[in-house]
Design a protein around this motif. Structure first.
Motif, PDB file in Angstrom:
ATOM      1  N   SER A  53     -14.208   1.880  18.902  1.00 46.20           N
ATOM      2  CA  SER A  53     -15.220   2.127  19.946  1.00 46.20           C
ATOM      3  C   SER A  53     -16.403   1.174  19.798  1.00 46.20           C
ATOM      4  O   SER A  53     -16.962   0.694  20.807  1.00 46.20           O
ATOM      5  N   VAL A  54     -16.846   0.896  18.562  1.00 45.23           N
ATOM      6  CA  VAL A  54     -17.948  -0.053  18.336  1.00 45.23           C
ATOM      7  C   VAL A  54     -17.566  -1.448  18.845  1.00 45.23           C
ATOM      8  O   VAL A  54     -18.369  -2.128  19.535  1.00 45.23           O
ATOM      9  N   ASP A  55     -16.339  -1.878  18.499  1.00 47.08           N
ATOM     10  CA  ASP A  55     -15.900  -3.197  18.950  1.00 47.08           C
ATOM     11  C   ASP A  55     -15.795  -3.249  20.470  1.00 47.08           C
ATOM     12  O   ASP A  55     -16.167  -4.267  21.106  1.00 47.08           O
ATOM     13  N   ARG A  56     -15.248  -2.145  21.062  1.00 46.56           N
ATOM     14  CA  ARG A  56     -15.123  -2.123  22.532  1.00 46.56           C
ATOM     15  C   ARG A  56     -16.493  -2.189  23.200  1.00 46.56           C
ATOM     16  O   ARG A  56     -16.672  -2.846  24.230  1.00 46.56           O
ATOM     17  N   ARG A  57     -17.441  -1.498  22.604  1.00 47.01           N
ATOM     18  CA  ARG A  57     -18.811  -1.528  23.155  1.00 47.01           C
ATOM     19  C   ARG A  57     -19.405  -2.919  23.017  1.00 47.01           C
ATOM     20  O   ARG A  57     -20.028  -3.456  23.975  1.00 47.01           O
ATOM     21  N   ALA A  58     -19.206  -3.565  21.879  1.00 45.15           N
ATOM     22  CA  ALA A  58     -19.765  -4.912  21.663  1.00 45.15           C
ATOM     23  C   ALA A  58     -19.121  -5.934  22.596  1.00 45.15           C
ATOM     24  O   ALA A  58     -19.804  -6.834  23.156  1.00 45.15           O
ATOM     25  N   ILE A  59     -17.800  -5.796  22.783  1.00 44.61           N
ATOM     26  CA  ILE A  59     -17.107  -6.725  23.683  1.00 44.61           C
ATOM     27  C   ILE A  59     -17.606  -6.550  25.109  1.00 44.61           C
ATOM     28  O   ILE A  59     -17.809  -7.530  25.855  1.00 44.61           O
ATOM     29  N   ALA A  60     -17.811  -5.301  25.520  1.00 46.26           N
ATOM     30  CA  ALA A  60     -18.297  -5.056  26.875  1.00 46.26           C
ATOM     31  C   ALA A  60     -19.693  -5.633  27.067  1.00 46.26           C
ATOM     32  O   ALA A  60     -20.010  -6.205  28.138  1.00 46.26           O
ATOM     33  N   VAL A  61     -20.561  -5.515  26.044  1.00 43.88           N
ATOM     34  CA  VAL A  61     -21.910  -6.098  26.132  1.00 43.88           C
ATOM     35  C   VAL A  61     -21.823  -7.623  26.253  1.00 43.88           C
ATOM     36  O   VAL A  61     -22.537  -8.255  27.055  1.00 43.88           O
ATOM     37  N   ARG A  62     -20.921  -8.199  25.454  1.00 49.18           N
ATOM     38  CA  ARG A  62     -20.753  -9.656  25.567  1.00 49.18           C
ATOM     39  C   ARG A  62     -20.223 -10.058  26.919  1.00 49.18           C
ATOM     40  O   ARG A  62     -20.651 -11.067  27.510  1.00 49.18           O
ATOM     41  N   ASN A  63     -19.283  -9.264  27.455  1.00 47.92           N
ATOM     42  CA  ASN A  63     -18.723  -9.577  28.775  1.00 47.92           C
ATOM     43  C   ASN A  63     -19.781  -9.483  29.866  1.00 47.92           C
ATOM     44  O   ASN A  63     -19.679 -10.166  30.906  1.00 47.92           O
ATOM     45  N   MET A  64     -20.758  -8.639  29.666  1.00 43.37           N
ATOM     46  CA  MET A  64     -21.833  -8.521  30.657  1.00 43.37           C
ATOM     47  C   MET A  64     -22.629  -9.822  30.760  1.00 43.37           C
ATOM     48  O   MET A  64     -23.155 -10.140  31.843  1.00 43.37           O
ATOM     49  N   THR A  65     -22.703 -10.576  29.672  1.00 51.42           N
ATOM     50  CA  THR A  65     -23.470 -11.835  29.703  1.00 51.42           C
ATOM     51  C   THR A  65     -22.767 -12.911  30.514  1.00 51.42           C
ATOM     52  O   THR A  65     -23.398 -13.889  30.955  1.00 51.42           O
ATOM     53  N   ALA A  67     -20.665 -12.038  33.203  1.00 54.53           N
ATOM     54  CA  ALA A  67     -20.177 -11.414  34.428  1.00 54.53           C
ATOM     55  C   ALA A  67     -20.464 -12.329  35.599  1.00 54.53           C
ATOM     56  O   ALA A  67     -21.568 -12.896  35.721  1.00 54.53           O
ATOM     57  N   SER A  68     -19.478 -12.511  36.502  1.00 53.45           N
ATOM     58  CA  SER A  68     -19.610 -13.444  37.618  1.00 53.45           C
ATOM     59  C   SER A  68     -20.263 -12.840  38.832  1.00 53.45           C
ATOM     60  O   SER A  68     -20.807 -13.557  39.676  1.00 53.45           O
ATOM     61  N   ASP A  69     -20.217 -11.567  38.942  1.00 50.78           N
ATOM     62  CA  ASP A  69     -20.822 -10.914  40.098  1.00 50.78           C
ATOM     63  C   ASP A  69     -21.309  -9.530  39.720  1.00 50.78           C
ATOM     64  O   ASP A  69     -21.127  -9.073  38.566  1.00 50.78           O
ATOM     65  N   ALA A  70     -21.850  -8.824  40.653  1.00 49.93           N
ATOM     66  CA  ALA A  70     -22.428  -7.501  40.400  1.00 49.93           C
ATOM     67  C   ALA A  70     -21.345  -6.472  40.096  1.00 49.93           C
ATOM     68  O   ALA A  70     -21.560  -5.545  39.294  1.00 49.93           O
ATOM     69  N   ALA A  71     -20.168  -6.648  40.720  1.00 51.37           N
ATOM     70  CA  ALA A  71     -19.093  -5.677  40.469  1.00 51.37           C
ATOM     71  C   ALA A  71     -18.630  -5.765  39.027  1.00 51.37           C
ATOM     72  O   ALA A  71     -18.415  -4.729  38.357  1.00 51.37           O
ATOM     73  N   ASP A  72     -18.468  -7.008  38.522  1.00 47.40           N
ATOM     74  CA  ASP A  72     -18.066  -7.148  37.111  1.00 47.40           C
ATOM     75  C   ASP A  72     -19.127  -6.591  36.192  1.00 47.40           C
ATOM     76  O   ASP A  72     -18.822  -5.946  35.162  1.00 47.40           O
ATOM     77  N   LEU A  73     -20.389  -6.857  36.557  1.00 47.83           N
ATOM     78  CA  LEU A  73     -21.471  -6.344  35.716  1.00 47.83           C
ATOM     79  C   LEU A  73     -21.477  -4.819  35.689  1.00 47.83           C
ATOM     80  O   LEU A  73     -21.658  -4.200  34.623  1.00 47.83           O
ATOM     81  N   LYS A  74     -21.240  -4.230  36.846  1.00 46.92           N
ATOM     82  CA  LYS A  74     -21.210  -2.766  36.904  1.00 46.92           C
ATOM     83  C   LYS A  74     -20.039  -2.202  36.106  1.00 46.92           C
ATOM     84  O   LYS A  74     -20.168  -1.179  35.404  1.00 46.92           O
ATOM     85  N   SER A  75     -18.872  -2.863  36.226  1.00 48.31           N
ATOM     86  CA  SER A  75     -17.693  -2.389  35.505  1.00 48.31           C
ATOM     87  C   SER A  75     -17.903  -2.461  34.001  1.00 48.31           C
ATOM     88  O   SER A  75     -17.587  -1.512  33.253  1.00 48.31           O
ATOM     89  N   GLU A  76     -18.455  -3.573  33.533  1.00 45.87           N
ATOM     90  CA  GLU A  76     -18.682  -3.709  32.103  1.00 45.87           C
ATOM     91  C   GLU A  76     -19.763  -2.752  31.626  1.00 45.87           C
ATOM     92  O   GLU A  76     -19.704  -2.237  30.483  1.00 45.87           O
ATOM     93  N   THR A  77     -20.731  -2.486  32.495  1.00 45.78           N
ATOM     94  CA  THR A  77     -21.777  -1.513  32.130  1.00 45.78           C
ATOM     95  C   THR A  77     -21.162  -0.128  31.927  1.00 45.78           C
ATOM     96  O   THR A  77     -21.516   0.600  30.974  1.00 45.78           O
TER      97      THR A  77
END
Length: 380
Positions: A53-65, A67-77
């Motif tokens: 879960s920690v790794d998944r959370r960290a990967i999602a935070v990195r993916n937010m940086t 993100a190409s659009d608002a939908a990706d940002l929302k999904s990763e959030t």
């Protein structure tokens, strides 16, 4: 069932019982360490789930940086939010297991404290970066991630790795302890079983000997008594389970001895009576022989006789008296009859002479009658 058979059955029962106890002890040891090992495995699974879960959370935070659009940002959030909730859930579950886990070194609790400490430092930083990225502050967020978040994430991951390594170490130690305990239990149970079996065999043979000796004595006494040996010694003062048997045998021996004495006394009395009876019979036989020769003067002596033979002798004397009197009467009667016969003989002789004389007279008369008849015939 013989005592030895019962003893063998008892020893077999003890062996089977000890085998059952040994199996139970070994199963108890296996169950104990299996429970401990499952607890360690549960801790390891919980910490692995936490790390995932920690790794998944960290990967999602990195993916937010990136993100190409608002939908990706929302999904990763959303992924970050869910992963953060999972981290909290797994951390609580891990804390609950650690609270009930028995670790004498307290290393497990120390490692859990490190994870909680690093999570308390990393989570606010990661969530702050998420907020900055949602607000569009990408560059400051990336700078904060590189300066603070990644070192904290690495420390958190290291803390979870140390916890996992500790779990592996604990599992290995538990397996080693279990193997040593099983071996020790086997030795202890084997030694105890051997000792119990040895004591059972020694005690059993001692018991058989203790039971066989008085039984052999009782059998020997019974055989000697059956052979009419009524003077064999009997230990009737025993204080064990065979005391009543020996007392009964002693009583039987005493009763048989008294009966034998009575039988001997009766036999002696019978022999005495037989001797007396033979003496009386011989005396009576002599008297009978004398009586057959006409001697009725002898009598059976009554002075040294018992009641029975005295009465018998008295009756026989009465019989001799009666027979003597009868013989004398018969002789007197015979004398009188002889005298009467003599008189009858003399009378018969007189009558015979008279009859001869009368016959001569008759003949003379007959001759005269014949003459007269002839004369009458001539005269006619």
């Amino acid at each position: 069932m013989r005592i030895r058979t019962q003893l063998l059955a008892l020893i077999t029962f003890l062996v089977v019982s000890m085998s059952g106890v040994a199996l139970y002890a070994l199963n108890a040891v296996d169950s104990k360490y299996a429970t401990m090992l499952r607890a360690v495995q549960d801790l390891t699974r919980d910490v692995e789930a936490l790390r995932w879960s920690v790794d998944r959370r960290a990967i999602a935070v990195r993916n937010m940086t990136v993100a190409s659009d608002a939908a990706d940002l929302k999904s990763e959030t959303a992924i970050v939010t869910k992963a953060h909730e999972d981290v909290g859930h797994h951390l609580k579950a891990l804390a609950a297991r650690v609270a009930t886990f028995q670790d004498p070194s307290n290393r497990t609790k120390e490692l859990l404290g490190e994870i909680k400490g690093m999570e308390s430092r990393y989570a606010p930083t990661a969530l702050k970066i998420v907020g900055m990225l949602v607000e569009g502050k990408t560059a400051p967020a990336i700078a904060l991630m590189n300066s603070d978040c990644r070192p904290l994430l690495r420390s958190l991951q290291d803390a979870t790795s140390r916890f996992s390594d500790h779990g592996v170490t604990l599992a290995a130690e538990i397996e080693t302890l279990a193997a040593a305990h099983v071996a020790s239990t086997r030795k202890t149970v084997g030694a105890a079983a051997t000792l119990v079996l040895l004591l059972a065999v020694v005690g059993g043979f001692a018991l058989v000997r203790a039971l066989s000796r008085p039984l052999s004595q009782a059998t020997m006494v019974a055989d000697r008594v059956a052979a009419r040996d009524l003077d064999c010694p009997i230990d009737a003062d025993r204080r064990d389970e065979f005391a009543p048997l020996m007392v009964s045998l002693a009583r039987m021996q005493t009763g048989l001895r008294e009966r034998a004495s009575e039988d001997e006394a009766r036999a002696a009395a019978g022999e005495s009576q037989a001797a007396k009876a033979l003496a009386v019979a011989a005396e009576i036989g002599h008297l009978v022989e004398a009586a057959t020769r006409g001697d009725f003067t002898r009598r059976v002596g009554l002075e040294d006789k018992d009641d029975l033979h005295r009465e018998l002798g008295s009756k026989f004397n009465e019989l001799i008296d009666t027979m003597g009197n009868t013989i004398r009467e018969v002789r007197a009667t015979a004398d009188r009859l002889g005298h009467a016969v003599s008189q009858v003989s003399q009378t018969s002789q007189s009558l015979s002479r008279s009859a001869s004389q009368q016959a001569s007279s008759v003949q003379e008369t007959t001759a005269s009658l014949h003459q007269m008849s002839a004369s009458v015939k001539q005269n006619a």
